[in-house]
Scaffold this motif. Structure first.
Motif, mmCIF file in Angstrom:
data_model
loop_
_atom_site.group_PDB
_atom_site.id
_atom_site.type_symbol
_atom_site.label_atom_id
_atom_site.label_comp_id
_atom_site.label_asym_id
_atom_site.label_seq_id
_atom_site.Cartn_x
_atom_site.Cartn_y
_atom_site.Cartn_z
ATOM 1 N N ALA A 13 3.850 -16.664 11.399
ATOM 2 C CA ALA A 13 3.304 -18.118 11.278
ATOM 3 C C ALA A 13 4.560 -19.266 11.166
ATOM 4 O O ALA A 13 5.463 -18.931 10.973
ATOM 5 C CB ALA A 13 2.727 -17.750 9.611
ATOM 6 N N GLY A 14 3.947 -20.243 11.534
ATOM 7 C CA GLY A 14 4.880 -21.390 11.588
ATOM 8 C C GLY A 14 5.889 -21.180 12.861
ATOM 9 O O GLY A 14 7.040 -21.452 12.880
ATOM 10 N N THR A 15 5.306 -20.472 13.892
ATOM 11 C CA THR A 15 5.924 -20.195 14.869
ATOM 12 C C THR A 15 5.495 -20.774 16.327
ATOM 13 O O THR A 15 6.163 -20.562 17.482
ATOM 14 C CB THR A 15 5.902 -18.608 15.314
ATOM 15 O OG1 THR A 15 4.721 -18.192 15.195
ATOM 16 C CG2 THR A 15 6.715 -17.855 14.260
ATOM 17 N N GLY A 16 4.590 -21.536 16.281
ATOM 18 C CA GLY A 16 4.322 -22.458 17.373
ATOM 19 C C GLY A 16 3.952 -21.714 18.321
ATOM 20 O O GLY A 16 3.340 -20.989 18.481
ATOM 21 N N PHE A 32 -2.105 -24.812 8.349
ATOM 22 C CA PHE A 32 -0.962 -24.012 9.218
ATOM 23 C C PHE A 32 -1.523 -22.803 9.343
ATOM 24 O O PHE A 32 -0.715 -21.815 8.994
ATOM 25 C CB PHE A 32 0.228 -24.209 8.366
ATOM 26 C CG PHE A 32 1.022 -25.732 8.466
ATOM 27 C CD1 PHE A 32 1.429 -25.807 9.837
ATOM 28 C CD2 PHE A 32 1.036 -26.407 7.698
ATOM 29 C CE1 PHE A 32 2.438 -26.829 9.965
ATOM 30 C CE2 PHE A 32 1.787 -27.842 8.036
ATOM 31 C CZ PHE A 32 2.459 -27.781 9.105
ATOM 32 N N TRP A 57 11.253 -22.850 3.953
ATOM 33 C CA TRP A 57 10.355 -23.906 4.639
ATOM 34 C C TRP A 57 9.027 -23.498 4.733
ATOM 35 O O TRP A 57 7.951 -24.089 4.864
ATOM 36 C CB TRP A 57 11.014 -24.270 5.812
ATOM 37 C CG TRP A 57 11.239 -23.709 6.806
ATOM 38 C CD1 TRP A 57 12.408 -22.723 7.026
ATOM 39 C CD2 TRP A 57 10.282 -23.021 7.959
ATOM 40 N NE1 TRP A 57 12.116 -21.671 8.141
ATOM 41 C CE2 TRP A 57 10.985 -22.162 8.573
ATOM 42 C CE3 TRP A 57 9.019 -23.384 8.248
ATOM 43 C CZ2 TRP A 57 10.372 -21.475 9.749
ATOM 44 C CZ3 TRP A 57 8.472 -22.799 9.288
ATOM 45 C CH2 TRP A 57 9.157 -21.991 9.936
ATOM 46 N N GLY A 111 4.225 -28.132 14.645
ATOM 47 C CA GLY A 111 3.536 -26.820 14.103
ATOM 48 C C GLY A 111 4.075 -25.589 13.539
ATOM 49 O O GLY A 111 3.763 -24.529 13.398
ATOM 50 N N GLY A 112 5.570 -25.687 13.646
ATOM 51 C CA GLY A 112 6.599 -24.610 13.405
ATOM 52 C C GLY A 112 7.890 -25.122 12.964
ATOM 53 O O GLY A 112 8.134 -26.199 12.795
ATOM 54 N N ILE A 170 7.467 -15.601 6.848
ATOM 55 C CA ILE A 170 6.931 -16.750 7.590
ATOM 56 C C ILE A 170 7.871 -17.317 8.324
ATOM 57 O O ILE A 170 9.054 -17.500 7.812
ATOM 58 C CB ILE A 170 6.043 -17.728 6.869
ATOM 59 C CG1 ILE A 170 4.954 -17.326 5.957
ATOM 60 C CG2 ILE A 170 5.801 -19.242 7.249
ATOM 61 C CD1 ILE A 170 4.089 -18.207 5.017
ATOM 62 N N GLY A 171 7.690 -17.830 9.779
ATOM 63 C CA GLY A 171 8.727 -18.725 10.228
ATOM 64 C C GLY A 171 9.693 -17.733 11.158
ATOM 65 O O GLY A 171 10.420 -18.545 11.887
ATOM 66 N N GLU A 172 9.773 -16.438 11.073
ATOM 67 C CA GLU A 172 10.763 -15.778 12.129
ATOM 68 C C GLU A 172 9.917 -15.098 13.344
ATOM 69 O O GLU A 172 8.588 -14.998 13.422
ATOM 70 C CB GLU A 172 11.230 -14.575 11.333
ATOM 71 C CG GLU A 172 11.876 -14.867 10.074
ATOM 72 C CD GLU A 172 13.199 -15.666 10.271
ATOM 73 O OE1 GLU A 172 13.757 -15.027 11.402
ATOM 74 O OE2 GLU A 172 13.585 -16.270 9.362
ATOM 75 N N PRO A 173 10.600 -15.243 14.538
ATOM 76 C CA PRO A 173 10.003 -14.798 15.554
ATOM 77 C C PRO A 173 9.607 -13.179 15.293
ATOM 78 O O PRO A 173 10.284 -12.648 14.796
ATOM 79 C CB PRO A 173 10.922 -15.065 16.933
ATOM 80 C CG PRO A 173 12.058 -15.696 16.350
ATOM 81 C CD PRO A 173 11.987 -15.677 14.751
ATOM 82 N N THR A 202 -1.175 -18.523 4.932
ATOM 83 C CA THR A 202 -1.338 -18.777 6.256
ATOM 84 C C THR A 202 -2.084 -17.678 7.068
ATOM 85 O O THR A 202 -2.358 -17.788 8.079
ATOM 86 C CB THR A 202 0.076 -19.045 6.926
ATOM 87 O OG1 THR A 202 0.853 -18.031 6.767
ATOM 88 C CG2 THR A 202 0.597 -20.222 6.597
#
Lengths: 409, 409
Positions: free
Chosen positions: A88-91, A54, B323, B356-357, A124-127, A236
């Protein structure tokens, strides 16, 4: 918390390289969080990136842009690094943001987007907050400088939960000339690098051809950043960049290469160890040396099994010479046909284990005296061969739990 | 701390098996710490033991004695279990003490030493207090009984840092007859069993041939005790014994075997889960289900990578639906050619990750509502195949650090 004192060192200028940091307010106001590194035309750049499947959008884009440059026989001209958000984790949106950042900086400085590599660290995971990030770029470019204070500002501008900036520098005399190697790194938690630590940028004025530069980076990463662990969690966003501006001495082979290799390993090991000393909640700096193994892989497996054991790490935190936990961790390491009667374990100058059990001369007092120290050496000899490895780690404290139960990283 | 309520169940008699517990004062006075289990002549006994290379002296001796019995076509007649001292890391002296314990009990009850198997749990590396242990044996023998209270007393007499005794029982109707399976277990820390948990004793009145009994034990261990982890640390003393007294129904094949296999798995899974609910410092009971993997091994690798991640475990403790940490742990699992775009991660009924996100419909409120629960399900679908595995684990709390920084285990 952190182990020992670390001052950010005086960093000599690296001709052909400038750094600029600014406060873009990406996560919170009033702290440096955006860094631009400018690399002269004609330099060479090698990179090592996380093996986490990831991997973050900037890692994907940095790899693509580095490959594109290499295919054209040139090198990246700019690195752009933000903290406060890992992208990260933002596709797909994350990839778009990373590419847009490169295009914007490229437009500002007059190079193509592919000659800019992006790096991000933080939650991780926020735009990515693109408005604030893009608005900060001109300030970072304006701040570009090659003085020691610029290195320190950049070192500060890449931190997350770190409590202090991490820098290392060596200057080597090669014949009549000198070569300088400077590096900065960040990292404190989610540290079990698998290619490189969270983020590290190392630069030299030496002239080194791309394939040799790449090989030197990989060798040094393998024995520095890949030998540390805080909590077994691989990030990541790990990336380590090595830049040779080519303005100074040429390093090709022989004595110069040997000396350069040693100097590079020294800078990267100092940075890796600085990450551990600043490990989340760390109260101890622990050196685990495993030798007399059949292979370096086997030595590393034993060292990391001990380094990751929560029971060993809590005993270190408690300054408890609980050698039974070290023995139990060694015993569960993935080693085939393991004859534990040949294993010896030493804690500092005190022998803990021999002949499958507690060493005959061991006393609790002697063990406790070593465990009370802030810097602890554990040496494990497997009695199986001639290979070895060294790994550095920290302890597991209440503060580690507090940091990670409270901080959204 | 412990998760949920667990009452020790009512345990029906197993004909041909009696248990006796006593207070021998092995570590501290006033608690049950010595247990004897008497097995009828003609029973069958199977054992699974730790794979830790530094296995404890009683594990070595129990293996030897079990092999010696098997070679003669007979089964052990007595098990002797002490808590408070693991007799591990004790070298030759430890082996001598374990053998002397078997000889002493054998003399008391009139069987050869090889028909007695020894088990120990507690602190590693201290010599067994043989005087107190041997002095306690007559009391344990005198207490032998087949009532439910004897099972509970034995369940208490094997605990270390556990906060409660763990028992499970099922009664199966097979045609006109019934078969009973009872089990007790202990374990709270140093829990990443690799063959079996710390100590578990399971008994049935069924008649089962040795090779089938052995196979049934191994199958059930693989899906129960080998699927739990508190802290990734494999104990030196793990052992799981399965006893078939043979006084009841014969189980050979067909429907009876299927039903027995299911019943055995149920008892062992309940015991394994009870160990996790009572995990050191546990405030959450977490079920990690990985499916759509290419193999069960791959599913287990992903599940254990997440279950061992200190960052995931501290987020669980904080009830933080972080997550990104789960995603980062999945991403570093040892899976080849891993296409993360096919991975989905669900937290209870809430989809966290897809493509992926972060999943498009995800909200922080929905995630937090699930994380606030005491029992949490995480389901990870890899999108690679049809195999799966389930692992149970606990969180990483301040109390875990306190227990293991203060307790010499």
């Amino acid at each position: 918390m952190a182990v020992g004192e670390t001052r950010f060192p005086e960093m000599p200028e690296i001709e052909g390289l400038r750094l600029g940091a600014t406060m873009a307010g990406i996560k919170k106001p009033g702290r440096r969080d955006l860094v631009v590194i400018e690399i002269t035309e004609g330099a060479r750049v090698a990179g090592a990136f996380t093996r986490n499947a990831f991997c973050a959008a900037p890692v994907t884009v940095a790899r693509e842009h580095l490959s594109a440059c290499t295919a054209r026989g040139e090198a990246p001209r700019y690195l752009v690094v933000n903290t406060g958000n890992a992208n990260a984790g933002t596709g797909e949106a994350g990839l778009h943001d990373a590419r847009a950042t490169c295009a914007e900086l490229g437009g500002l400085v007059g190079v193509g987007a592919e000659r800019v590599l992006p790096f991000s660290t933080g939650v991780i995971g926020e735009p990515l907050p693109m408005d604030r990030l893009l608005a900060g770029l001109p300030g970072a470019v304006q701040a570009l400088d090659d003085g020691s204070h610029a290195w320190q500002a950049a070192g500060e501008g890449i931190l997350t939960t770190d409590t202090r900036a991490k820098g290392a520098s060596v200057t080597l005399a090669l014949g009549d000339e000198t070569v300088t190697i400077n590096g900065i790194a960040k990292g404190s938690g989610m540290i079990r690098p698998d290619m490189a630590t969270m983020l590290a940028f190392v630069a030299t004025d030496a002239a080194i051809e791309p394939s040799l530069l790449d090989q030197l980076l990989r060798e040094a990463v393998e024995r520095s950043f890949n030998c540390i662990t805080v909590d077994s969690d691989t990030s990541t966003n790990d990336a380590c960049m090595l830049i040779a501006t080519g303005r100074g001495v040429s390093v090709v082979d022989g004595e110069a290469l040997t000396r350069f290799r040693e100097g590079l390993l020294q800078v990267m090991t100092e940075l890796a160890q600085a990450v551990i000393r600043d490990g989340e909640g760390a109260t101890k700096f622990v050196t685990l040396q495993v030798d007399r193994a059949r292979s370096r892989r086997e030595a590393l497996d034993v060292a990391f099994t001990v380094a990751h054991s929560p029971l060993v790490k809590t005993a270190l935190y408690a300054s408890d010479a609980n050698w039974g936990r070290i023995l139990a961790a060694v015993g569960r390491a993935p080693v085939e046909d393991f004859d534990v009667n040949r294993v010896t374990i030493d804690l500092g100058e005190v022998r803990l284990v021999e002949n499958g059990g507690r060493a005959s001369g061991y006393t609790e007092e002697a063990g406790s005296a070593v465990m009370a120290r802030e810097e602890i050496d554990i040496r494990i000899a497997l009695g199986r061969g001639e290979q070895g490895a060294t790994v550095w780690t920290s302890d597991l404290s209440h503060e580690y739990v507090t940091i990670n139960a409270d901080y959204r990283s």
